[in-house]
Design an enzyme around this catalytic site. Structure first.
Site, mmCIF file in Angstrom:
data_model
loop_
_atom_site.group_PDB
_atom_site.id
_atom_site.type_symbol
_atom_site.label_atom_id
_atom_site.label_comp_id
_atom_site.label_asym_id
_atom_site.label_seq_id
_atom_site.Cartn_x
_atom_site.Cartn_y
_atom_site.Cartn_z
ATOM 1 N N PHE A 1 0.854 -1.197 0.000
ATOM 2 C CA PHE A 1 0.000 0.000 0.000
ATOM 3 C C PHE A 1 0.891 1.249 0.000
ATOM 4 O O PHE A 1 0.712 2.170 0.788
ATOM 5 C CB PHE A 1 -0.924 0.028 1.225
ATOM 6 C CG PHE A 1 -1.702 -1.230 1.474
ATOM 7 C CD1 PHE A 1 -2.885 -1.484 0.791
ATOM 8 C CD2 PHE A 1 -1.252 -2.175 2.380
ATOM 9 C CE1 PHE A 1 -3.612 -2.646 1.022
ATOM 10 C CE2 PHE A 1 -1.965 -3.345 2.625
ATOM 11 C CZ PHE A 1 -3.147 -3.577 1.937
ATOM 12 N N ALA B 1 -2.618 -5.822 -2.881
ATOM 13 C CA ALA B 1 -1.687 -6.229 -1.826
ATOM 14 C C ALA B 1 -2.039 -7.603 -1.251
ATOM 15 O O ALA B 1 -1.145 -8.414 -0.977
ATOM 16 C CB ALA B 1 -1.663 -5.180 -0.720
ATOM 17 N N CYS C 1 -5.029 3.611 10.075
ATOM 18 C CA CYS C 1 -5.349 5.039 10.134
ATOM 19 C C CYS C 1 -6.856 5.250 10.263
ATOM 20 O O CYS C 1 -7.355 6.352 10.055
ATOM 21 C CB CYS C 1 -4.804 5.766 8.907
ATOM 22 S SG CYS C 1 -5.520 5.217 7.344
#
Length: 407
Positions: free
Chosen positions: A240, A293, A351
């Protein structure tokens, strides 16, 4: 000045007494006057006691408190004081280091919403350009005033890097689609072209016109530096990768090989731009991989990497999708733990504001257990000093990370 007044239900002032800056719509008993969206309102409890002023909105968060002092005027001087305090904090932290100084740093966050007493406002600075982002209509309505005051503050405080332009970027951040369509990104003061900025002496090019957030992910600055501490001689996978921040630090620290992985071709272009800026167009130690990913980690050979970085975009923007988000964190971390070489390091982040530190840590713990590997925590990471967390507003601590040693 007399403002419309928000009256609260009995005992709903308790969060205000703890200085939490949000008032939810369910706490409101009645409204005296007719506040417009984004306007200033006074907040009073059920006994009529004033608790300060804030910006009004019709959504779930009905009021974002600017002050808990009933005697404070919310005027130009108020914003000057808050912006001055924010700049002084960054100056005292020695974040502003101009080009030509040792380890220059010319990009930083100046205002971090509630953490700087200005809920709904983000200001990031790239060299001599400030990029302002509103997350509430209240801040959107006063954007020109804020830009003018910001220029005054940089002059009066004698910042080592003068401010020359203020760019407004809120077309994707205002709370409703209708407002986002009305917002017009563009310069409020001055004009500038994107130029390379320094972070710990390493160069990056922020893209405030088309990039995510305000143009760069400043919040990972300290964590990128920590990656550099572990990267020397290692084979590194930066999953990422977006603009390749972790990759550049790893290369700079002497990594044997760095693979930058992202599903976005644009992200890979930005990463390669940053590699070329710092190491020349053809860097033999770097490889770009455009692929999902999850798929890549499932298919990659065992022990291919000694250091894996997992910094995905927010898997959960709100609590409604929390379960799916936690499943995502468990899956990607399980893959990393299973595939990393013995004695390897995994940097893993969330996040997502909707995911607490405890929930994220439990997801990583479950992944470690599923992998069957012995895993130890070396560091527990968060956001840097220019993303301060209001101690009365724990929701401001959105960035969470762990550094893990896998035997």
């Amino acid at each position: 000045m007399k403002y419309p007044t928000v009256h609260l239900h009995p005992r709903k002032e308790e969060s205000l007494q703890r200085l939490h800056p949000w008032i939810f719509s369910g706490a409101i008993a009645r409204i005296e006057g007719q506040p417009s969206e984004g306007s200033l309102v006074e907040v009073r409890d059920s006994r009529g006691t004033s608790h300060g002023f804030g910006h009004y909105a019709s959504g779930s968060i009905a009021v974002r408190m600017l002050t808990f002092e009933p005697s404070t005027e919310i005027d130009r001087a108020f914003y000057h004081k808050r912006l001055s305090e924010a700049l002084r904090l960054r100056l005292s932290s020695h974040l502003l280091r101009p080009e030509g100084t040792e380890c220059p740093n010319t990009c930083y966050r100046l205002v971090h919403g509630e953490g700087d007493g200005l809920p709904g406002l983000i200001i990031d600075v790239y060299g001599s350009t400030a990029v302002m982002q509103a997350h509430s209509l209240g801040m959107h309505l006063i954007r020109q005033t804020l830009a003018e005051v910001l220029m005054e503050v940089y002059q009066s405080e004698g910042a080592p890097i003068p401010l020359e332009a203020v760019y407004y970027k809120s077309e994707t951040t205002l709370p409703t689609q209708e407002l986002r369509e009305l917002a017009e990104d563009g310069f409020l003061i001055g004009h500038s072209e994107a130029q390379p900025v320094y972070e710990h002496g390493i160069r990056f090019i922020p893209d405030w016109l088309k990039g995510q957030k305000t143009g760069f992910f400043i919040d990972q600055r300290d964590n990128r530096q920590l990656v550099a501490d572990y990267a020397s001689g290692r084979r590194v996978l930066n999953a990422f990768c977006y603009t390749g921040g972790f990759s550049i630090y790893a290369l700079h620290a002497g990594a044997q090989q760095v693979d930058s992985l992202d599903s976005s071709a644009k992200a890979m272009y930005l990463t390669e731009e940053h590699v070329a800026l710092n190491f020349g167009k053809d860097c033999p130690r770097h490889r770009s991989i455009t692929q999902d990913a999850f798929e890549y980690l499932e298919q990659m050979p065992q022990d291919a990497y000694d250091l894996i970085i997992l910094d995905p975009p927010a898997f959960a923007k709100h609590r409604k999708v929390l379960r799916n988000a936690l499943m995502g964190y468990r899956k990607i971390n399980t893959l990393a733990f299973k595939k990393v070489a013995p004695g390897g390091i995994v940097f893993t982040f969330s996040c997502s504001q909707a995911v607490s530190k405890e929930e994220f840590r439990l997801a990583v713990f479950t992944a470690a257990a599923s992998s069957g590997r012995r895993v130890r925590i070396l560091h527990q990471l968060t956001q840097p000093v220019d993303h301060p967390i209001n101690i009365y507003h724990p929701e401001g601590e959105y960035l969470k990370g762990l550094v893990l040693y896998v035997e």
